[in-house]
Design a protein around this motif. Structure first.
Motif, PDB file in Angstrom:
ATOM      1  N   ALA A 115       0.837  -1.206   0.000  1.00 38.03           N
ATOM      2  CA  ALA A 115       0.000   0.000   0.000  1.00 38.03           C
ATOM      3  C   ALA A 115       0.872   1.256   0.000  1.00 38.03           C
ATOM      4  O   ALA A 115       0.612   2.208  -0.729  1.00 38.03           O
ATOM      5  CB  ALA A 115      -0.920  -0.008   1.218  1.00 38.03           C
ATOM      6  N   LEU A 116       1.936   1.232   0.812  1.00 31.68           N
ATOM      7  CA  LEU A 116       2.838   2.383   0.872  1.00 31.68           C
ATOM      8  C   LEU A 116       3.525   2.608  -0.466  1.00 31.68           C
ATOM      9  O   LEU A 116       3.659   3.734  -0.939  1.00 31.68           O
ATOM     10  CB  LEU A 116       3.894   2.171   1.958  1.00 31.68           C
ATOM     11  CG  LEU A 116       3.492   2.568   3.376  1.00 31.68           C
ATOM     12  CD1 LEU A 116       4.598   2.207   4.363  1.00 31.68           C
ATOM     13  CD2 LEU A 116       3.179   4.055   3.458  1.00 31.68           C
TER      14      LEU A 116
ATOM     15  N   ARG B 197       2.421   1.765  -3.365  1.00 32.08           N
ATOM     16  CA  ARG B 197       1.436   2.294  -4.321  1.00 32.08           C
ATOM     17  C   ARG B 197       1.211   3.776  -4.097  1.00 32.08           C
ATOM     18  O   ARG B 197       1.201   4.570  -5.035  1.00 32.08           O
ATOM     19  CB  ARG B 197       0.103   1.552  -4.151  1.00 32.08           C
ATOM     20  CG  ARG B 197       0.100   0.252  -4.900  1.00 32.08           C
ATOM     21  CD  ARG B 197      -1.306  -0.151  -5.304  1.00 32.08           C
ATOM     22  NE  ARG B 197      -1.233  -1.552  -5.755  1.00 32.08           N
ATOM     23  CZ  ARG B 197      -1.897  -2.539  -5.185  1.00 32.08           C
ATOM     24  NH1 ARG B 197      -2.707  -2.315  -4.176  1.00 32.08           N
ATOM     25  NH2 ARG B 197      -1.771  -3.767  -5.640  1.00 32.08           N
ATOM     26  N   ALA B 198       1.062   4.137  -2.812  1.00 35.72           N
ATOM     27  CA  ALA B 198       0.843   5.549  -2.478  1.00 35.72           C
ATOM     28  C   ALA B 198       2.029   6.385  -2.944  1.00 35.72           C
ATOM     29  O   ALA B 198       1.870   7.475  -3.493  1.00 35.72           O
ATOM     30  CB  ALA B 198       0.628   5.707  -0.977  1.00 35.72           C
ATOM     31  N   GLY B 199       3.245   5.849  -2.723  1.00 37.50           N
ATOM     32  CA  GLY B 199       4.452   6.558  -3.131  1.00 37.50           C
ATOM     33  C   GLY B 199       4.485   6.777  -4.630  1.00 37.50           C
ATOM     34  O   GLY B 199       4.795   7.857  -5.111  1.00 37.50           O
TER      35      GLY B 199
ATOM     36  N   ARG C 212       1.942   6.833  -6.658  1.00 39.26           N
ATOM     37  CA  ARG C 212       0.925   7.790  -7.052  1.00 39.26           C
ATOM     38  C   ARG C 212       1.410   9.207  -6.767  1.00 39.26           C
ATOM     39  O   ARG C 212       1.237  10.110  -7.568  1.00 39.26           O
ATOM     40  CB  ARG C 212      -0.390   7.512  -6.300  1.00 39.26           C
ATOM     41  CG  ARG C 212      -1.600   8.038  -7.036  1.00 39.26           C
ATOM     42  CD  ARG C 212      -2.884   7.540  -6.388  1.00 39.26           C
ATOM     43  NE  ARG C 212      -2.926   6.080  -6.284  1.00 39.26           N
ATOM     44  CZ  ARG C 212      -3.388   5.431  -5.222  1.00 39.26           C
ATOM     45  NH1 ARG C 212      -3.804   6.096  -4.169  1.00 39.26           N
ATOM     46  NH2 ARG C 212      -3.420   4.119  -5.208  1.00 39.26           N
ATOM     47  N   GLY C 213       2.073   9.369  -5.601  1.00 41.30           N
ATOM     48  CA  GLY C 213       2.600  10.688  -5.234  1.00 41.30           C
ATOM     49  C   GLY C 213       3.571  11.217  -6.269  1.00 41.30           C
ATOM     50  O   GLY C 213       3.427  12.323  -6.766  1.00 41.30           O
TER      51      GLY C 213
END
Lengths: 320, 264
Positions: free
Chosen positions: A307-308, A310-312, A314-315
């Motif tokens: 999840a992290l 993926r978030a990274g 996307r960021g």
């Protein structure tokens, strides 16, 4: 991004852990102390099974050995409890190392069975040495009071003791696994022949890893004796060993933080199951288990990492 | 002549049997320091068995293997690397869950000494050692053009890349003798040419002696100083590549009596 996120995560978890006693009841706090104790045991098992690839279905035996070491030393000889925890760790280190030597000849499921035998035998062995262990009655201890005039209840004090031990042992494990030794431990799991060709003394590393793993679990056992203030043989049955294995798989194999997530699971999910259905709590627990494995096949730590990441991504994606 | 130089590796009368099957039958040869020696032979000739004796995975029934005049047979497998013998594996033996960089860092294991306690306590010298390990690994990644995949897990990279990772890992132990097991397997024509140049560079710039097991004559013949030919576990020829290629015994072993000569 990742090391920073990890540092933030660790700092946040520590902050929560430090203020937790202000906000929860004594009973809840006792449960969180148990989480800390389990986390230490799970980290030990994870070093062996997750990182080194040696499956143990018998770590409950080392947990028991640690618990009884602490209980007997306090009960018989009035030894100060911090020393008994150290003794529990050292004794299990030696016991684990010695068990690790014959275990070298066993791989995979065969090792699992050999350790399973250990888990099966331990309650009866404890009952047999009744003179020392108090037999089926077990040993009753009293919880230590907080020292230095600290205004803490025994439960609060034990919470902080456990937290301190947990942090120290997690740091040591992290250091161990991050360096030359840790790479060798994982290399043995991934490809033992190649590890040997690179100069890794696989026999020594595997037995030492077994020793370290048992020492962690033994310290956890010793702490559990203090926290519960009672040891009895039937608390250390096969089910405990299986529960520990469940903990590392649910938490995340070969993950340090996974030990903490796994500990939360094995402490609280059985209670929730009980709340949901008094009649069939283990059926509910089983459903939870399957659900977790289905949704997070790499354990909670693995799912968080994903999840992290993926978030990274996307960021950085939006920035680009 | 090469024989005037001190042999770094001496194989003497090496015999290995698996049950009734003789995998190696009294094989002897020398590898001189600084040479590239090709070990060739048809499938099942005993080449990999010989390699596995050198890395102490097999123990021969008879004979000896001496490295710098010291018998390897008295040593356990994990001591071979720190004597100065590195190897790669025919079918890749990387650590799939570790990154390329970590794989190569394990190659430095035999040259370093921090242990469980000093690692757990992260003593100051351990930090310096770790930095040196990383430095050495990075240098080898650059040498083998692997820097771009340093953080990638070894699993899932192309075969040719993984072969280079194995070479980097073997070189990380700073070997005096490098055992390379079928490096050209699965590579295309151009990749084989690149590999040949690479092995030459390793020998010339790093002063590493190379013992090369290989099927691919296009690789072995141009880069070897000496070639040893095995067939059914026996040495049937030894000499310079041009000599060996003309040897009727070798032609028979490789191609059958009446077949015309081919590259493979």
């Amino acid at each position: 991004m990742t090391p920073r996120a990890r540092a933030v995560g660790v700092a946040a978890a520590l902050a929560v852990a430090l203020v937790l006693p202000l906000f929860v009841s004594n009973f809840r706090l006792f449960q969180f102390t148990q989480v800390g104790v389990y986390a230490i045991a799970l980290l030990g098992l994870n070093v062996l099974t997750g990182y080194n690839g040696q499956i143990s279905l018998g770590h409950g035996a080392f947990y028991a050995l640690g618990a009884y070491t602490t209980a007997i030393m306090i009960d018989r000889w009035d030894v100060p409890y911090p020393l008994t925890i150290i003794a529990a760790g050292v004794l299990c280190l030696v016991a684990g190392f010695l068990f690790g030597i014959p275990a070298l000849r066993l791989e995979g499921l065969y090792l699992a069975l050999a350790t399973f035998a250990l888990a099966l035998a331990i309650p009866q062995i404890l009952k047999y040495f009744e003179h020392w262990t108090g037999g089926s009655q077990g040993i009753v201890l009293s919880k230590p009071n907080a020292p230095w005039g600290l205004k803490l209840s025994p439960d609060q004090w034990l919470y902080f003791v456990t937290l301190g031990v947990l942090v120290a042992l997690f740091v040591l494990a992290r250091n161990l696994l991050a360096g030359r030794t840790g790479r060798a431990i994982v290399a043995i799991r991934d490809n033992p022949i190649a590890a040997q060709a690179m100069g890794v003394n696989t026999a020594l590393y595997k037995s030492l890893t077994f020793g370290v793993s048992a020492a962690y679990t033994g310290v956890a056992g010793g702490l559990s004796a203090l926290v519960i203030a009672f040891v009895a043989p039937d608390a250390f049955n096969v089910f405990l060993s299986i529960t520990l294995l469940v903990g590392i798989v649910i938490g995340g194999l070969a993950s340090i933080s996974g030990a903490l997530f796994g500990a939360l699971f094995i402490q609280f999910v059985p209670n929730w199951a009980q709340d949901i259905s008094k009649a069939a709590p283990w059926a509910i627990y089983g459903v939870f288990l399957i659900l977790f494995m289905y949704v997070m096949p790499r354990g909670i730590a693995g799912a968080l990492r994903l999840a992290l990441a993926r978030a990274g991504r996307r960021g950085t994606g939006t920035r680009a | 002549m090469s024989a005037s130089r001190q042999p770094i590796l001496a194989v003497r009368d090496l015999t290995v049997r698996f049950g009734g099957i003789v995998a190696l039958d009294g094989v002897s040869f020398d590898v001189a320091e600084g040479q590239v020696v090709g070990l060739i032979g048809p499938n099942g000739a005993g080449k990999t068995t010989l390699f596995n004796c050198l890395s102490r995975l097999y123990t021969p029934q008879r004979g000896d293997v001496r490295f710098r005049d010291r018998s390897l047979l008295a040593l356990p497998p994990h001591r071979i690397a720190d004597l100065g013998i590195g190897r790669t594996f025919q079918n890749l033996a990387l650590f799939p869950t570790l990154t390329v960089l970590q794989n190569v860092m394990i190659g430095v294991h035999s040259r370093t000494r921090s242990d469980f306690l000093s690692n757990a306590l992260r003593l100051p010298w351990v930090g310096r050692e770790e930095a040196e390990i990383r430095e050495r690994a990075r240098e080898l990644l650059a040498f083998l053009d692997l820097t771009a995949v340093a953080a990638h897990p070894a699993a899932g990279l192309p075969f040719g890349t993984l072969k280079r990772v194995e070479l980097a890992r073997a070189l990380a132990g700073a070997p005096a003798l490098l055992l390379v097991d079928e490096p050209a397997g699965g590579l295309n024509h151009e990749e084989v040419a690149v590999l040949a140049a690479l092995l030459r560079t390793i020998r010339e710039r790093r002063g590493v002696t190379i013992l090369l097991v290989e099927h691919h004559m296009g690789l072995v013949m141009p880069i070897s100083d000496n070639v040893v030919v095995l067939d059914f576990g026996r040495k049937i020829a030894e000499g310079r590549p041009a000599q060996v290629q003309r040897d009727p015994e070798v032609i028979r072993a490789y191609l059958g009596v009446d077949e015309p000569v081919q590259a493979r």
